[in-house]
Design a protein around this motif. Structure first.
Motif, mmCIF file in Angstrom:
data_model
loop_
_atom_site.group_PDB
_atom_site.id
_atom_site.type_symbol
_atom_site.label_atom_id
_atom_site.label_comp_id
_atom_site.label_asym_id
_atom_site.label_seq_id
_atom_site.Cartn_x
_atom_site.Cartn_y
_atom_site.Cartn_z
ATOM 1 N N GLY A 1 0.946 -1.173 0.041
ATOM 2 C CA GLY A 1 -0.121 0.087 0.058
ATOM 3 C C GLY A 1 0.690 1.299 -0.019
ATOM 4 O O GLY A 1 1.967 1.178 0.059
ATOM 5 N N ASP A 2 0.088 2.420 -0.277
ATOM 6 C CA ASP A 2 0.848 3.801 -0.247
ATOM 7 C C ASP A 2 0.637 4.341 1.299
ATOM 8 O O ASP A 2 -0.599 4.438 1.769
ATOM 9 N N GLY A 3 1.655 4.506 2.077
ATOM 10 C CA GLY A 3 1.646 5.299 3.318
ATOM 11 C C GLY A 3 1.064 4.325 4.417
ATOM 12 O O GLY A 3 0.380 4.629 5.313
ATOM 13 N N ILE A 4 1.694 2.975 4.395
ATOM 14 C CA ILE A 4 1.432 1.884 5.356
ATOM 15 C C ILE A 4 2.643 1.555 6.118
ATOM 16 O O ILE A 4 2.895 0.678 6.745
ATOM 17 N N GLY A 5 3.892 2.461 6.073
ATOM 18 C CA GLY A 5 4.806 2.125 6.355
ATOM 19 C C GLY A 5 5.012 1.795 7.829
ATOM 20 O O GLY A 5 5.816 0.911 8.539
ATOM 21 N N ARG A 6 4.362 2.563 8.734
ATOM 22 C CA ARG A 6 4.090 2.417 10.200
ATOM 23 C C ARG A 6 3.748 0.851 10.422
ATOM 24 O O ARG A 6 4.124 0.244 11.606
ATOM 25 N N TYR A 7 2.904 0.525 9.811
ATOM 26 C CA TYR A 7 2.297 -0.815 9.898
ATOM 27 C C TYR A 7 3.015 -2.080 9.612
ATOM 28 O O TYR A 7 3.060 -3.198 10.009
ATOM 29 N N LEU A 8 4.209 -1.869 8.638
ATOM 30 C CA LEU A 8 4.782 -2.993 7.891
ATOM 31 C C LEU A 8 6.323 -3.080 8.376
ATOM 32 O O LEU A 8 7.012 -1.951 8.407
ATOM 33 N N ALA A 9 6.866 -4.146 8.627
ATOM 34 C CA ALA A 9 8.266 -4.502 8.918
ATOM 35 C C ALA A 9 8.694 -3.621 9.921
ATOM 36 O O ALA A 9 9.949 -2.985 9.871
ATOM 37 N N LEU A 10 8.075 -3.343 11.044
ATOM 38 C CA LEU A 10 8.498 -2.483 12.133
ATOM 39 C C LEU A 10 8.967 -1.163 11.767
ATOM 40 O O LEU A 10 9.974 -0.605 12.273
ATOM 41 N N ASN A 11 8.030 -0.678 10.631
ATOM 42 C CA ASN A 11 8.346 0.795 10.393
ATOM 43 C C ASN A 11 9.699 0.895 9.483
ATOM 44 O O ASN A 11 10.638 1.983 9.857
ATOM 45 N N THR A 12 10.155 -0.047 8.625
ATOM 46 C CA THR A 12 11.406 -0.038 8.043
ATOM 47 C C THR A 12 11.312 1.139 6.877
ATOM 48 O O THR A 12 12.382 1.905 6.924
ATOM 49 N N ALA A 13 10.036 1.394 6.353
ATOM 50 C CA ALA A 13 9.993 2.590 5.538
ATOM 51 C C ALA A 13 9.118 3.328 6.256
ATOM 52 O O ALA A 13 8.172 2.955 7.014
ATOM 53 N N ASN A 14 9.234 4.878 6.230
ATOM 54 C CA ASN A 14 8.254 5.549 6.650
ATOM 55 C C ASN A 14 6.991 5.634 5.902
ATOM 56 O O ASN A 14 6.808 5.195 4.619
ATOM 57 N N ASP A 15 5.970 6.414 6.521
ATOM 58 C CA ASP A 15 4.706 6.509 5.913
ATOM 59 C C ASP A 15 4.763 7.433 4.406
ATOM 60 O O ASP A 15 4.213 6.977 3.650
ATOM 61 N N ALA A 16 5.712 8.275 4.805
ATOM 62 C CA ALA A 16 5.601 9.619 3.483
ATOM 63 C C ALA A 16 6.766 10.348 3.793
ATOM 64 O O ALA A 16 7.685 10.281 4.749
#
Length: 388
Positions: free
Chosen positions: A272-287
């Motif tokens: 998804g777009d902007g789901i970074g906080r939910y996935l892989a312990l926030n490996t990528a940020n939301d935006a």
């Protein structure tokens, strides 16, 4: 002549009654007035030997696998040995009958995984932290627990804290959840994580005026279970000078497939777009904050597969592979952000007795950043666990 062991009750102030049960039950259940309280959990010791290709791991990656913290630069410092009992867990559950014929149930759970470590020279103290604190009534749930966007049945049996971390949706937060048959709907606490323009330290904001919204459908059959979830959220950034927001969406599909001989296969896919906080312990940020101050959602994708095999009544193994990918706009994020991570693990567990397990797990992990640099981590983990 000894008297038989019977239940003893003590009158307390405010009309409460505490009942001491026979020793065979005392560790599990007691009553406070009309409320039945159950105490359960486990003790767990982990010992790990870790080798990194570059640099050195910092907390919390010394205690469990965190994909975003695998070093990609620095001097190799050789093997590191760590031992801790942080995953030890204590759980209190309550059931109270109500005057309308229904009951209300509570759940309070602690461990010591997410707090900073104490002095390892002498006391080795860990501060307890709340994992879950919620209650349920009829079809409603109120409080902090796993996000409705997360399917716990897809998590593998791992000695690591999570196991399939690169591809896992993993969030606990405050929420209101409604369940009707196979459907669940959650209104959950919003939080936005941002990469500043050009890269740098993560920005965490609490500026959203709209809760994160989740819808989930769960299906169970003789073959196993399937779950499909959708997430909609508002990403917000308000400094008083800058006031920006972006709409984000994500989807997660997971399944647990039952095989012969009590084996099973667990798979999950989320994107998804902007789901970074939910996935892989926030490996990528939301935006990421763009050059004009607006927000651009980061597309993140994770997938995992885990196979559980029973060798016999005492021995079993789990084989896990998980991967994560972020689609970063490097014109905004810079080239130092994580592009991909992946990990694989295999364990061998021995059930000494019904409540006592020991095991060993080998894990290999890799992280690559947008600049092209990458680094490996290898970990051998030993565990002893006592459930009660």
């Amino acid at each position: 002549m000894r008297k038989p062991i019977t239940q003893l009750c003590y009158g307390l102030s405010y009309g409460l009654t505490l009942c001491a049960l026979p020793m065979s039950l005392a560790a599990q259940t007691f009553n406070v007035g009309e409320t039945q309280v159950k105490f359960s959990g486990f003790f767990k010791l982990d010992a790990m030997v870790t080798d990194t290709e570059y640099g050195q791991l910092d907390f919390p990656a010394r205690d469990f696998y965190v994909p975003s913290l695998t070093p990609v630069s620095g001097e190799s410092e050789g093997l590191k040995y760590d031992t801790h009992a942080r995953q030890t867990r204590f759980i209190f559950t309550t059931t109270t009958p109500l005057d309308n014929g229904k009951s209300i149930n509570g759940h309070l759970e602690f461990d010591m995984m997410s707090t900073a470590g104490g002095d390892e020279r002498i006391t080795n103290g860990y501060s307890p932290s709340v994992r879950h604190a919620f209650f349920t009534y009829d079809r409603w749930l109120f409080g902090q627990t796993w996000s409705t966007f997360m399917d716990t049945s897809s998590l593998p049996e791992s000695l690591d804290f999570i196991g399939n971390t690169d591809g896992a949706i993993f969030v606990r937060q405050a929420q209101v959840r409604y369940t009707n048959g196979n459907f669940q709907f959650g209104i959950e606490n919003p939080q936005t994580t941002l990469t500043p323009f050009g890269g740098g330290a993560r920005i965490v904001t609490e500026d959203s005026g709209i809760p994160d919204l989740v819808a989930r459908y769960n299906f169970k059959g003789d073959w196993g279970s399937l779950s499909v979830a959708g997430l909609a959220r508002q990403l917000s950034y308000d400094t008083g000078v800058v006031d920006e927001s972006e709409t984000a969406f994500g989807v997660s599909v997971s399944a647990k497939i039952l095989l012969s001989n009590k084996d099973d296969l667990r798979v999950t896919f989320s994107s998804g777009d902007g789901i970074g906080r939910y996935l892989a312990l926030n490996t990528a940020n939301d935006a990421v904050v763009s050059d004009d101050g607006s927000l651009e959602a980061i597309t993140a994708t994770g997938a995992a597969v885990a196979y559980r095999h029973l060798w016999n009544e005492r021995w079993r193994s789990n084989f896990v592979y998980a991967a994560f990918d972020a689609d970063n706009n490097t014109d905004y994020t810079g080239a130092a952000v994580t592009k991909t991570t992946h990990s694989g693990s295999a364990n061998l567990l021995y059930q000494v007795a019904s409540k006592f397990m020991v095991g060993v797990e080998l894990r290999y992990a890799n992280r690559e950043i947008e600049a092209g640099a990458d680094g490996d981590m290898t970990r051998l983990q030993f565990t002893a666990k006592y459930d009660f």
